[in-house]
Design a protein around this motif. Structure first.
Motif, PDB file in Angstrom:
ATOM      1  N   LYS A 543       0.721  -1.085   0.094  1.00 49.42           N
ATOM      2  CA  LYS A 543      -0.197  -0.109   0.015  1.00 49.42           C
ATOM      3  C   LYS A 543       1.018   1.161   0.088  1.00 49.42           C
ATOM      4  O   LYS A 543       0.637   2.160  -0.910  1.00 49.42           O
ATOM      5  N   HIS A 544       1.907   1.130   0.755  1.00 49.01           N
ATOM      6  CA  HIS A 544       2.818   2.408   0.960  1.00 49.01           C
ATOM      7  C   HIS A 544       3.669   2.475  -0.315  1.00 49.01           C
ATOM      8  O   HIS A 544       3.851   3.661  -1.045  1.00 49.01           O
ATOM      9  N   TYR A 546       2.355   1.649  -3.299  1.00 50.43           N
ATOM     10  CA  TYR A 546       1.216   2.492  -4.272  1.00 50.43           C
ATOM     11  C   TYR A 546       1.219   4.148  -3.748  1.00 50.43           C
ATOM     12  O   TYR A 546       0.959   4.824  -4.871  1.00 50.43           O
ATOM     13  N   ASP A 547       1.250   4.401  -2.495  1.00 52.14           N
ATOM     14  CA  ASP A 547       1.079   5.827  -2.148  1.00 52.14           C
ATOM     15  C   ASP A 547       2.474   6.567  -2.741  1.00 52.14           C
ATOM     16  O   ASP A 547       2.219   7.753  -3.243  1.00 52.14           O
ATOM     17  N   LYS A 550       2.021   7.191  -6.555  1.00 49.06           N
ATOM     18  CA  LYS A 550       0.958   8.342  -6.734  1.00 49.06           C
ATOM     19  C   LYS A 550       2.002   9.798  -6.578  1.00 49.06           C
ATOM     20  O   LYS A 550       1.763  10.546  -7.113  1.00 49.06           O
ATOM     21  N   THR A 551       2.769   9.679  -5.397  1.00 53.82           N
ATOM     22  CA  THR A 551       3.598  10.882  -5.318  1.00 53.82           C
ATOM     23  C   THR A 551       4.512  11.079  -6.318  1.00 53.82           C
ATOM     24  O   THR A 551       4.809  12.255  -6.824  1.00 53.82           O
ATOM     25  N   TYR A 592      -2.988  -3.781  -3.471  1.00 55.95           N
ATOM     26  CA  TYR A 592      -2.247  -2.816  -4.010  1.00 55.95           C
ATOM     27  C   TYR A 592      -0.918  -3.127  -4.312  1.00 55.95           C
ATOM     28  O   TYR A 592      -0.214  -2.068  -4.955  1.00 55.95           O
ATOM     29  N   THR A 596       0.347  -1.174  -7.603  1.00 56.23           N
ATOM     30  CA  THR A 596       1.650  -0.487  -7.890  1.00 56.23           C
ATOM     31  C   THR A 596       1.903  -0.811  -8.893  1.00 56.23           C
ATOM     32  O   THR A 596       2.610   0.125  -9.561  1.00 56.23           O
ATOM     33  N   TRP A 642       3.188   5.309   8.712  1.00 62.74           N
ATOM     34  CA  TRP A 642       3.333   5.534   7.075  1.00 62.74           C
ATOM     35  C   TRP A 642       3.272   6.967   6.809  1.00 62.74           C
ATOM     36  O   TRP A 642       4.076   7.230   5.964  1.00 62.74           O
ATOM     37  N   ASP A 643       2.555   7.775   7.360  1.00 66.66           N
ATOM     38  CA  ASP A 643       2.360   9.198   6.966  1.00 66.66           C
ATOM     39  C   ASP A 643       3.512  10.059   7.324  1.00 66.66           C
ATOM     40  O   ASP A 643       3.976  10.874   6.336  1.00 66.66           O
ATOM     41  N   LEU A 646       6.192   8.878   4.663  1.00 63.04           N
ATOM     42  CA  LEU A 646       5.947   9.542   3.310  1.00 63.04           C
ATOM     43  C   LEU A 646       6.118  10.869   3.228  1.00 63.04           C
ATOM     44  O   LEU A 646       6.751  11.446   2.592  1.00 63.04           O
TER      45      LEU A 646
END
Length: 669
Positions: A543-544, A546-547, A550-551, A592, A596, A642-643, A646
Motif C-alpha cells: 500500500k505504501h 502505491y502511495d 502516486k507521489t 495494492y 502499484t 506511514w504518513d 511519506l
C-alpha cells in the motif's frame, strides 16, 4: 753504483749483460758469496747484499739490470736455504713483487719466476707475506701477456700447495686479503679469488666463521657475464651452505644475523641470479635457524614481499616459499611463549613498519601479501590495534581505490578486523568510506559496488546496511547520496551476500526485526525514489508502495528515473522477486501490489520495459475488478507510521530539488 764493488766489477758486468746465460753465470757467483756468508753466519752481509741488489739492479731503469737483479735475488734465496731464509723473506719477496707491475713483460715474467724460486725454498715461512703475494698474483692474472699469465699460474700453484699443507696458514690473514679482492670487477681476478675459496674448502679449511667478511662479494660475482665464473661462485656458495648445515647439526656457533644481513642486501640486487640465489639462502636459513631469525623478520619481510612480484618466475616462487616460512616462524614464535615470544614482541613495531611501507608498493602481489600479514599480525596481537589504528587507517582506505579487487578485498578484511570489536570504530570506518567514495568528484564511485559486496561477506550485512543508512542522510551532497543509495539497493536486491537481509525483509512488517530494519533503511532510501519503491516491494509494504507511486507521479519524471524504473522492471522478472510474481496470482489478497505495478506501468512511456510489465499484468484480473473489501486489506495493520515516512520522502525530494537548483548536484539521480 758505488756499492757494486762489494760484489766485484766482473759479477756486476755479468748480471747486467743483455744475454740471459751470462746473467745466469753472474747469479751463480752471487750464490757462492751468500754461501760463504752463511758459513760465517755473517747475516748483516746478506742483508747488505740484498739491499745492494735492490738499489743497484732491481730499481734500475735498464731492463737487463732489473732482470739480472731478479736472478741474483733468486740465487740469494736458494743459497740461504730453508734453514736461513726466514729472516730475509720480507726483503726477498718485496724485491720480486715490486717488479710485478714493471712496464716490460719480460721483467714481469722474471719477477714471477723469482718469487717462485723464493717460495720453493721458504715454503711455509713465506705465508707471513701471503697478503702481498696474493695481491701481486692478482695483478699478474690481469696481465695481457700470455707468458706472464703462465708464470702466474705456476707461482699460484706452489702458493696453494704451501697454504693447504702448512699448519702455519693464517686464515684471518687470508680473509683480510680475500676481502680486498672479492669486490673486483675484473673477470680474471674474480675467477682467481673463487678458485682459492674452492681450494681451501676442499682442503677442509673452515672459512664459514669469517663469511660475513666477504660473502657479499661472492654474491655480487653471480652477476658476472661469464657463465664459468658464475658457476664457480655457485659452487662456492653451495659448499658454504652445506657446511652451515653441518655446523647446525653439530650445534656449532654461527653468525646468523651478520650473514642474513648480507643475504638481505643480495635480495635487493638488480641481477636475477643474485636475487634468486639469495632467496634460496633465505629459505634455507629460515629452515635451519628456527628462532634465531626472529630479529631479522622485519628486514626479511621487506625484501621477500618485494620479490613476490618479481618478473622472474623462479624468484617469485622462492619468495612465496620464503614468505610461508616467515609466516610459520611468526606463528611458532607467538605460540612458543618464553624467549621466542619476547623476542617477537621486541620486533613487532618494526614488523608493522615494514608491512606499512610495503602497502605503498605498485605491485599487486606485494600489497596483497603485506595485507595478509597485517591481518595475521593484528589478529594475533590485538593490543597493537589501539596503538597502530591511526597510522594504518589512511593507508587501508587509500587501497580501497586500488584497481585490483584482491587488494580491495584484503584491505577491507583488515579494516573489518580492526574495527569489529568497537561499534564506534566501525561507524568511523564506514563514515570514512563514504567520504572516500565522495572524493575528487566521486572518482572511486565505480568501486562502491565491489566494496559493499565484499564488506557484506566479511561483516554482518544487517549491521553494515543499518550503519550506512544512518550515515548517508547526514551527507550534504544529496546527488552523491542518491547515487550511492542506487548502488546499495541493487546490491540489496541482487547480491548473494545480502540474501540474509532480503529474507528478513520478506517476513513482512509485522515481524519486529523486519520492521526495524525497513524503517532504518527507509530514511536513507528516500533519497532515490525507485530504490524506495523496490524496498517497499521487498518488505511487502504494497500500500505504501502505491502511495509512493502516486507521489512520484506528481513529480517531474526524469530520464534517469525512467532508466531506474526500467531496471526495476527487469529485476521484477528475476528470481529475487519470484514471490511477488506469485502474489499476483491472488490479486484479491494483494490489491495494492497490483495497483502499484499498474502505477509503475502508467509512469512509463511506450517501451520494451512497458511491454514486458504489460504482458505480466495481462494475466492478472484488471484493477477494476478489485472490490472495496480487497482494497481495504492493505498493509496498514502494522505499527509503522506511514504518513510520517511519506512526509519524510517528500521533504527529501524537496531538498534534492533545492540542491539541484543551487548547482550543487554533480550526478544524475
Amino acid at each position: 753504483m758505488g756499492e757494486v764493488s762489494t760484489i766485484g766489477a766482473e759479477v756486476t758486468r755479468m748480471l747486467s749483460d743483455s744475454k740471459a746465460d751470462v746473467r745466469k753465470r753472474g747469479a751463480a757467483e752471487i750464490d757462492k758469496k751468500v754461501q760463504l756468508h752463511c758459513n760465517d753466519k755473517d747475516w748483516n752481509a746478506v742483508h747488505n747484499l740484498i739491499r745492494l741488489l735492490k738499489n743497484s739492479f732491481t730499481h734500475s731503469v735498464q731492463n737487463s739490470l732489473r732482470k739480472g737483479g731478479l736472478l741474483a735475488i733468486s740465487a740469494v734465496a736458494i743459497a740461504l736455504g730453508h734453514a736461513h731464509i726466514g729472516e730475509f723473506v720480507y726483503e726477498l719477496v718485496e724485491a720480486a713483487i715490486e717488479l710485478f707491475q714493471d712496464q716490460d713483460p719480460t721483467v714481469r715474467y722474471h719477477a714471477a719466476e723469482c718469487l717462485y724460486n723464493i717460495a720453493k725454498v721458504a715454503r711455509g715461512l713465506l705465508l707471513v707475506e701471503f697478503g702481498e703475494i696474493f695481491t701481486g698474483i692478482c695483478n699478474l692474472k690481469s696481465d695481457n701477456d700470455r707468458a706472464v699469465q703462465n708464470a702466474s699460474e705456476t707461482l699460484d700453484g706452489i702458493l696453494r700447495d704451501i697454504a693447504t699443507e702448512s699448519k702455519e696458514f693464517n686464515v684471518e690473514l687470508f680473509v683480510r686479503t680475500i676481502r680486498k679482492h672479492v669486490i673486483s670487477t675484473k673477470p680474471r681476478i674474480r675467477q682467481y679469488v673463487l678458485s682459492w675459496l674452492v681450494v681451501l674448502e676442499t682442503a677442509d679449511i673452515n672459512l664459514v666463521d669469517y663469511l660475513p667478511e666477504y660473502l657479499g662479494g661472492v654474491f655480487d660475482i653471480l652477476a658476472d657475464h661469464d657463465k664459468k665464473i658464475v658457476g664457480l661462485a655457485e659452487k662456492v656458495l653451495n659448499g658454504y651452505l652445506q657446511r652451515l648445515k653441518d655446523m647446525v647439526n653439530k650445534d656449532m656457533m654461527i653468525q646468523w644475523q651478520k650473514i642474513i644481513s648480507i643475504i638481505i642486501e643480495a635480495c635487493r640486487k638488480k641481477d636475477d641470479k643474485t636475487r634468486g640465489t639469495a632467496l634460496a639462502w633465505v629459505v634455507e636459513f629460515l629452515c635451519l635457524s628456527k628462532y634465531k631469525m626472529i630479529e631479522s623478520i622485519p628486514m626479511l619481510l621487506k625484501v621477500v614481499l618485494g620479490c613476490m612480484a618479481d618478473k622472474e618466475k623462479i624468484i617469485r616462487d622462492r619468495a612465496i616459499v620464503a614468505n610461508g616460512h616467515l609466516a610459520a616462524l611468526f606463528s611458532a614464535s607467538k605460540e612458543a611463549g618464553g624467549e621466542p615470544e619476547e623476542d617477537l614482541s621486541k620486533v613487532l613495531p618494526d614488523v608493522f613498519q615494514a608491512l606499512t611501507e610495503s602497502l605503498s608498493s605498485p605491485e599487486i602481489a606485494t600489497k596483497s601479501s603485506a595485507l595478509e600479514w597485517l591481518h595475521m599480525v593484528l589478529d594475533s596481537h590485538r593490543d597493537l590495534i589501539s596503538t597502530s589504528f591511526e597510522s594504518i587507517f589512511p593507508d587501508l582506505l587509500r587501497l580501497l581505490g586500488d584497481p585490483s579487487d584482491q587488494v580491495v578485498e584484503l584491505s577491507l578484511q583488515v579494516l573489518a578486523m580492526i574495527t569489529k570489536d568497537s561499534n564506534t570504530t566501525f561507524h568511523r570506518f564506514l563514515s570514512e568510506l563514504v567520504a572516500f567514495l565522495q572524493e575528487d568528484n566521486y572518482k572511486h564511485m565505480s568501486r562502491a559496488g565491489t566494496i559493499i559486496k565484499i564488506l557484506a561477506k566479511i561483516t554482518p550485512p544487517e549491521e553494515l546496511f543499518s550503519i550506512l543508512a544512518s550515515i548517508l542522510p547526514t551527507v550534504p551532497d544529496v546527488g552523491f547520496v542518491s547515487s550511492l543509495v542506487t548502488n546499495l539497493n541493487i546490491i540489496l536486491l541482487t547480491s548473494p551476500e545480502l540474501l540474509p537481509l532480503r529474507n528478513i525483509l520478506k517476513k513482512g512488517l509485522n515481524d519486529d526485526r523486519a520492521r526495524k530494519l525497513f524503517t532504518e533503511l527507509y530514511y536513507c532510501w528516500s533519497f532515490n525514489a525507485v530504490s524506495l519503491v523496490s524496498l517497499c516491494l521487498l518488505g511487502k509494504a504494497y500500500k505504501h508502495a502505491y502511495d509512493l507511486i502516486k507521489t512520484i507521479g506528481e513529480q517531474e519524471i526524469t530520464v534517469s528515473m525512467l532508466v531506474q524504473i526500467d531496471k526495476l522492471i527487469q529485476m521484477l522478472e528475476s528470481p529475487v522477486f519470484t514471490y511477488i510474481r506469485l502474489a499476483l496470482l491472488e490479486p484479491e489478497k494483494n490489491p495494492y501490489l497490483v495497483k502499484t505495478l499498474f502505477g509503475v506501468l502508467m509512469l512509463l512511456p511506450q517501451s520494451t520495459a512497458f511491454d514486458d510489465l504489460h504482458k505480466r499484468l495481462k494475466s492478472v484480473n484488471t484493477v477494476c475488478n478489485l472490490n472495496q473489501q480487497a482494497l481495504a486489506s492493505g498493509d496498514d495493520t502494522t505499527t509503522v507510521e506511514w504518513d510520517k515516512l511519506l512526509d519524510h520522502y517528500r521533504k527529501v525530494e524537496a531538498d534534492k530539488e533545492a540542491f539541484a537548483r543551487s548547482g550543487g548536484c554533480r550526478m544524475h539521480v
